[in-house]
Design an enzyme around this catalytic site. Structure first.
Site, PDB file in Angstrom:
ATOM      1  N   ARG A  58       8.036  -1.035   8.870  1.00  0.00           N
ATOM      2  CA  ARG A  58       6.925  -0.391   8.313  1.00  0.00           C
ATOM      3  C   ARG A  58       5.917  -0.253   8.175  1.00  0.00           C
ATOM      4  NH1 ARG A  58       6.055  -4.165   2.918  1.00  0.00           N
ATOM      5  NH2 ARG A  58       8.632  -4.178   2.861  1.00  0.00           N
TER       6      ARG A  58
ATOM      7  N   ALA B 270      -4.366  -3.758   2.566  1.00  0.00           N
ATOM      8  CA  ALA B 270      -4.235  -3.464   1.982  1.00  0.00           C
ATOM      9  C   ALA B 270      -5.800  -4.841   1.390  1.00  0.00           C
ATOM     10  CB  ALA B 270      -3.684  -4.578   0.761  1.00  0.00           C
TER      11      ALA B 270
ATOM     12  N   ASP C  80       6.903  -9.438   5.009  1.00  0.00           N
ATOM     13  CA  ASP C  80       5.210  -8.531   5.327  1.00  0.00           C
ATOM     14  C   ASP C  80       4.356  -8.782   5.601  1.00  0.00           C
ATOM     15  OD1 ASP C  80       5.998  -7.376   2.515  1.00  0.00           O
ATOM     16  OD2 ASP C  80       4.854  -8.935   1.035  1.00  0.00           O
TER      17      ASP C  80
END
Ligand SMILES: Cc1cc2nc3c(=O)[nH]c(=O)nc-3n(C[C@H](O)[C@H](O)[C@H](O)COP(=O)(O)OP(=O)(O)OC[C@H]3O[C@@H](n4cnc5c(N)ncnc54)[C@H](O)[C@@H]3O)c2cc1C
Length: 311
Positions: free
Chosen positions: A187, A192, A137
């Site tokens: 990805r 965010a 991530d």
């Protein structure tokens, strides 16, 4: 960006707010709409249900920003245990894991890089033994360089390791070019975190335009793009760009978060697309919940009204 997004993400950093939100009964209902449960069992159960519906999964053992080496080791072990459980349930052909490097030690004052790299290696090894993969991530912009450096190191032994790039960062189009080589799983998401204007686009339209530029690079490149968005307009553009670049379904995938636009997830899968659902689980749901509330004003006003009425 939503007017409330920035103040909420700032407020979310306060330990008092964290304490209040984490212990409010009202949190439970909202948490459940984004997080299937706190235990490995609930995560495996949710995965089996999604896979049964023709979806792929990536699992996130919730937690981030640990400053404690034992906690980083415990998180690493939690991933290893999860991978064992997924393999035992016969799910690893359809389920991989997503890892935040700050949860496995990257923010430790001494040797953060080394600890996070070693822990990430342990998880990659367990994933490979279980027949699946890991995606790293991406967190706030202060971690981007370290995350990409660890990715480069990991890919020497585990080239299947996935990366995440955030379209709101001004640097990302270049990063997409660097990472669009054969076999490279990337990805692409909007991003965010609460980022300053010198490193990130802060206007929604600018972020969307950047997302499209990055899509063009990734879909036109040699890698495996993982298109992470719920935005109907960007989904349409991605499908049309995939066609223009003669991409067959299976040479890229769509990704969405657990609980967000589930009908669209199933519609795309039924149309022959690969769709992967990001399933977070565990007790450390606070930071994840705050980011989801910050991007959805309707949920936010309901949540704030409930909080105020209880204080
Ligand atoms: C699989 C996946 C992995 C991700 N990994 C990362 C990561 O590693 N790092 C990172 O910074 N970000 C990550 N994100 C989050 C991402 O950056 C965005 O914050 C998030 O996806 C919302 O952006 P959007 O593209 O869906 O567009 P938006 O414009 O925010 O939303 C488009 C539409 O989606 C729906 N929607 C969006 N959010 C919500 C919500 N919370 N509740 C209900 N409906 C909603 C609404 O219908 C909305 O109109 C990830 C997202 C996905 C899908």
């Amino acid at each position: 960006m939503s007017l409330l997004r920035e103040p909420l993400l700032l407020l979310a950093r306060s330990p008092k707010v964290k304490q209040l939100v984490s212990t409010m009964p009202v949190s439970a209902g909202i948490v459940r709409s984004y997080v299937p449960g706190e235990s490995v069992g609930s995560a495996v159960e949710a995965t089996a249900a999604l896979v049964g519906d023709g979806l792929e999964v990536t699992l996130d053992h919730l937690g981030e920003d640990t400053l404690d080496v034992e906690q980083a080791d415990a998180t690493t072990q939690a991933y290893v245990d999860l991978l064992h459980e997924l393999a035992a349930a016969g799910l690893t052909r359809h389920a991989e894991v997503s890892v935040k490097l700050t949860a496995v030690g990257a923010s430790l004052a001494d040797h953060g890089y080394k600890v996070a790299l070693e822990n990430a290696r342990t998880i990659c090894r367990a994933a490979r033994n279980a027949g699946t993969t890991v995606t790293l991530d991406m967190e706030d912009h202060t971690t981007t360089d370290t995350t990409l450096a660890i990715l480069r190191d990991l890919r020497k032994d585990f080239p299947e390791t996935g990366a995440v790039l955030q379209a709101y960062l001004r640097r990302t189009e270049d990063d997409c070019r660097q990472l669009s080589y054969e076999g490279s799983r990337v990805r692409l998401c909007k991003g965010a975190y609460n980022e300053p204007g010198d490193v990130a686009f802060t206007d929604r339209l600018e972020v969307d335009k950047s997302y499209v530029r990055c899509l063009k690079v990734l879909l036109g490149g040699q890698g495996y793009p993982m298109i992470a968005t719920h935005d109907p307009r960007l989904l349409r553009i991605a499908s049309s760009l995939a066609g223009r670049h003669a991409r067959q379904p299976g040479s890229y995938e769509f990704q969405m978060l657990y609980g967000i636009r589930p009908e669209e997830q199933r519609r795309l899968a039924a149309a022959g697309e690969t769709v992967r659902v990001y399933v977070p689980y565990g007790q450390e749901w606070y930071g994840y919940l705050m980011r989801r509330l910050a991007e959805r004003p309707a949920n936010l006003s309901f949540f704030v009204r409930s909080l105020i009425s209880k204080t």
